[in-house]
Write an enzyme that holds these catalytic residues in place. Structure first.
Site, PDB file in Angstrom:
ATOM      1  N   ASP A  57      -1.109  -6.009   3.269  1.00  0.00           N
ATOM      2  CA  ASP A  57      -0.784  -6.042   4.686  1.00  0.00           C
ATOM      3  C   ASP A  57      -1.471  -7.250   5.315  1.00  0.00           C
ATOM      4  O   ASP A  57      -2.584  -7.602   4.923  1.00  0.00           O
ATOM      5  CB  ASP A  57      -1.277  -4.751   5.345  1.00  0.00           C
ATOM      6  CG  ASP A  57      -1.125  -4.792   6.850  1.00  0.00           C
ATOM      7  OD1 ASP A  57       0.001  -4.951   7.323  1.00  0.00           O
ATOM      8  OD2 ASP A  57      -2.157  -4.677   7.544  1.00  0.00           O
ATOM      9  N   ASP A  60      -5.036  -1.396   5.906  1.00  0.00           N
ATOM     10  CA  ASP A  60      -6.122  -0.779   6.661  1.00  0.00           C
ATOM     11  C   ASP A  60      -5.663   0.089   7.819  1.00  0.00           C
ATOM     12  O   ASP A  60      -6.478   0.724   8.476  1.00  0.00           O
ATOM     13  CB  ASP A  60      -7.061  -1.860   7.200  1.00  0.00           C
ATOM     14  CG  ASP A  60      -6.424  -2.659   8.334  1.00  0.00           C
ATOM     15  OD1 ASP A  60      -5.181  -2.761   8.358  1.00  0.00           O
ATOM     16  OD2 ASP A  60      -7.168  -3.164   9.193  1.00  0.00           O
ATOM     17  N   ASP A  71       0.005   1.674   7.356  1.00  0.00           N
ATOM     18  CA  ASP A  71      -0.014   1.316   5.937  1.00  0.00           C
ATOM     19  C   ASP A  71      -0.068   2.546   5.040  1.00  0.00           C
ATOM     20  O   ASP A  71       0.132   2.436   3.826  1.00  0.00           O
ATOM     21  CB  ASP A  71      -1.227   0.434   5.620  1.00  0.00           C
ATOM     22  CG  ASP A  71      -1.189  -0.890   6.365  1.00  0.00           C
ATOM     23  OD1 ASP A  71      -0.079  -1.427   6.519  1.00  0.00           O
ATOM     24  OD2 ASP A  71      -2.253  -1.365   6.789  1.00  0.00           O
TER      25      ASP A  71
END
Length: 790
Positions: A473, A673, A677
């Protein structure tokens, strides 16, 4: 089954035990093993409930006497607080209240809960005492027997020799070796054959035969008598083998104790007391257990932070290496978070306790490491399957060895047959095979905790070793996740601070992340935004308001057109910042274009180096983000090494892309995080949560990086590969050792080289193999996780 082997979940009626259970699986009420009801064919009904078993033997025992395994039986004497759970380090599904031995492998159980108690292991103390006694007796026993056999030196009259050897060996076999016989006998009852099964048979055969030969030599035919008319005895084989096995157990127990040092080191980071500030302002040192949420605590220079909390007063640099693995201290000012176990620098801090006891980050880390050390890697299933048929096969090989040597071997045939069969039994003990995987997992997960890599279970570590594609990400992982003001550009007639102050005044009424970045940037420059009047938000365009009598509008090009501002002179500059991944807000004052403010989410300092290191390890890098494609491409270009970029994604899109990659045969790790996600983390072969992220992300991941830094991800990959390589080394060594040792012990080299393997040498080799496996696992404590190599 012996009462000392009472396991939790015996009366669960086919339901999985509440503690340590695995979804969809239950506990065998006879042996305590975890069983999958959908897989095992062994079931039984009792009082309207269905029970499931690991094998036909356990089922038969249960049917014969169900109350024996379901009734309330007295717990064995314990050396721990009531209710303490003890587990087998090799077979964590075995659980009971109080100490005992594992019915599967025979090893002593260990406390489940991590403890700071670094006192002597009771089993190590007991085995050391038995080893000392047996060693003292084994030396004269060996001299008496081997001296006469090899040197023709009779230290005592020949008629006395068997009796003196009996007196010397009986304490070794019957007292020092008693734990081996107890565990071996228990293995026959549970049908979980292990190393103690082989030791019991081998030593028992040598000692039993010798005892009969001493007490009633007339029972043996003349062919069994030597030239002096005596029947040979083999007390020295039994006594020395027991002594050497004890030596191996002591060495192994000492080496295993080192695997717990990582947890003890973590536990020792927390101070024993904290300095509490009372309502009257007085300060007193109190035990850590008495600290409650909301207490105000003083952290003096050089002291460890006692619990998790927030700074109220003071300013100091805090060493958070135990949490992040990074040596650089972190500046703490009022409002900053503190983690228990980190070390204060030269300043004095006053903090408010917010998490105490088991809720602290340190306690959660310790619990996670302890759970990971007890988990089983899928690769261990190989060793388990082999161990299941290995011991019966070894007994068969020993029997064949005895028969062949007794039929066609050289004289004395019976002596050669007995000693070679015993050597096969002893050298084939599968202890090293059972230790190969768990020891590496225990040491590897402990090493990871020291480097800021928390492993939820061994399966995650094995999965990370096989990963070839890393999905990352962008926000909060590759970037810091906190936008910052990077530039202020102005038109003629306006000053940079003037434009920034006006924009900040209007943005003060907005909660948008970019607005917060503008406000923070203004404060850093010492600017104090004036009050705003007539604040309004124009959907899809921006915001506006009146500041000190001036009409201020902030937003995009459409907002500027709305107020009649000509931004032709700013567009080229704005496009340049957008190309770099920045967010641009145009500012108009009284209908005239005044300038722009540019905000960007800075790339993490270690991102470029970490991505390069990950690619060097053969990983393909895929970046996912919900940001615009232009911003995503700009970040990817700035970092370099990104193979694929997917932008403008929703949470479900991230999980879908992970699924597509797996569908194409990729082994995928996902690092993220945020809450958005979590679906992708769960969909990946292994999820890696940045520790600075949300609890949802951390719960969805198999590995957590406490620092939230990508360099920790590099350490995680290196740790996984080093640990799995160590396991493969141990398994290879164990397989090769047993594969080569058994034929040699059986005497296959004798026709060619005249080589025979004495049971005493077989015992020494067996002990050395187990010790070597443990020592090899301990090498992981020194594995290099930083820098270019591993």
């Amino acid at each position: 089954m012996n009462d000392s082997h009472r396991h939790e979940g015996h009366c669960c009626g086919g339901k999985a035990p509440e503690t340590g259970s695995q979804p969809g699986k239950v506990t065998d009420p006879v042996c305590g093993m975890i069983v999958d009801p959908a897989v095992t064919p062994h079931h039984a009904e009792h009082q309207g409930k269905t029970f499931h078993f690991c094998g036909a033997g356990c089922r038969a025992k249960f049917i014969a006497d169900p109350d024996k395994f379901l009734g309330d039986r007295p717990a064995p004497p314990v050396e721990a607080p009531p209710g303490s759970i003890w587990i087998c380090p090799m077979h964590p599904e075995i659980r009971q209240e109080g100490p005992g031995t594992c019915p599967i492998c025979g090893m002593a159980l260990e406390p489940e809960a991590p403890t700071l108690d670094d006192g002597p292991n009771p089993e190590l103390v007991d085995f050391t005492r038995r080893l000392k006694v047996s060693a003292v007796l084994a030396v004269p026993l060996l001299l008496l027997s081997m001296g006469a056999e090899m040197l023709g030196l009779h230290l005592v009259p020949m008629a006395w020799s068997p009796w003196i050897q009996l007196l010397l060996s009986a304490p070794i076999v019957l007292w020092a070796g008693r734990p081996f016989f107890e565990r071996g006998w228990a293995s026959l009852g549970s049908r979980h054959y292990n190393m103690f099964t082989l030791i019991m048979i081998g030593v028992g055969a040598a000692f039993g035969y010798s005892l009969v030969a001493t007490m009633a030599p007339g029972l043996f035919p003349a062919s069994f008598h030597d030239h002096a008319g005596m029947v040979p005895v083999y007390y020295e084989a039994a006594g020395v083998v027991v002594t050497l096995v004890l030596l191996g157990q002591v060495l192994e127990l000492r080496a295993r104790a080192a695997t717990g040092r990582a947890i003890r080191a973590l536990l020792d980071l927390a101070p024993k007391t904290a300095r509490r500030i009372g309502a009257d302002g007085g300060e007193h040192d109190v035990p850590l257990a008495e600290i409650e949420k909301g207490d105000h605590l003083r952290v003096r220079p050089g002291e460890a932070v006692p619990v998790d909390g927030v700074v109220l007063e003071g300013r100091s640099a805090v060493d958070e290496a135990m949490l992040t693995g990074e040596p650089a201290p972190v500046l703490k000012t009022p409002g900053a978070a503190l983690t228990g176990g980190t070390v204060n620098g030269t300043g004095s801090l006053v903090m408010e306790a917010q998490a105490v006891g088991s809720e602290t980050m340190l306690s959660r880390i310790v619990a996670m490491v302890a759970n990971a050390q007890r988990s089983r890697a899928p690769i261990q299933a190989v060793a388990d399957r082999i161990s299941g048929w290995f011991v019966p096969l070894v007994v068969l090989v020993a029997a064949i060895t005895f028969v062949v040597w007794n039929l066609v071997g050289p004289e004395p045939r019976f002596g050669h047959a007995l000693l070679n069969a015993i050597a096969v039994l002893v050298i084939a003990c599968p202890c090293a095979l059972g230790l190969a995987t768990p020891m590496s997992i225990m040491v590897g997960t402990g090493r990871g905790a020291q480097a800021g890599v928390l492993v939820k279970d061994a399966e995650a570590l094995q999965a990370l070793d096989k990963v070839d594609t890393l999905v990352i990400d962008k926000t909060g992982t590759l970037t810091q996740g906190k936008p910052k003001l990077i530039a202020v550009e102005v038109q003629d007639g306006f000053a940079a601070d003037e434009v920034l102050a006006l924009a900040a005044a209007v943005e003060a009424n907005s909660e948008h992340p970019l607005a917060l970045a503008i406000l923070a940037g203004a404060r850093e420059r010492g600017l104090h935004p004036a009050p705003v009047e007539g604040f309004a938000s124009q959907t899809g365009m921006g915001i506006s308001g009146r500041v000190e009598g001036r009409e201020v509008a902030v937003g995009n090009a459409a907002q500027m057109r709305r107020v009649g501002a000509d931004t032709a002179g700013l567009e080229a500059v704005a496009e340049g910042y957008r190309a770099q991944g920045g967010g641009v807000m145009l500012v108009a004052v009284d209908g005239r274009a005044a300038g722009l403010v540019a905000v960007a989410d800075p790339i993490r300092d270690t991102a470029r180096e970490a991505i390069a290191a990950l690619r060097a390890q053969g990983l393909r890098i895929v970046m996912l983000t919900g940001d615009s494609r232009g911003t995503a491409q700009a970040v990817a270009s700035a970092i370099g090494g990104i193979d694929e970029v997917h932008a403008e994604l929703r949470p479900e899109d991230k999980a879908r892309i992970v699924g597509e990659l797996k569908g194409r045969g990729a082994r995928v790790a996902m690092a993220g995080d945020g809450i958005n996600d979590a679906p992708a983390l769960a969909a990946a072969d292994v999820g890696v949560a940045m520790g600075t992220g949300t609890d949802v992300a951390i719960e969805s991941a198999g590995i957590t990086l406490t620092s939230g830094d990508l360099s920790a991800l590099v350490r995680a990959v290196r740790l996984a590969r080093a640990t799995m390589a160590n396991i493969r080394q141990n398994l290879f060594f164990s397989f090769v050792f047993n594969g080569m040792g058994v034929p040699v012990a059986a005497g296959v080299l004798y026709p060619v080289t005249g080589t025979l393997l004495s049971p005493m040498f077989a015992g020494a080799a067996m002990a050395l193999s187990s010790f070597t496996v443990v020592v090899n696992a301990l090498r992981l404590n020194g594995v290099r996780l930083e820098g270019a190599g591993s």
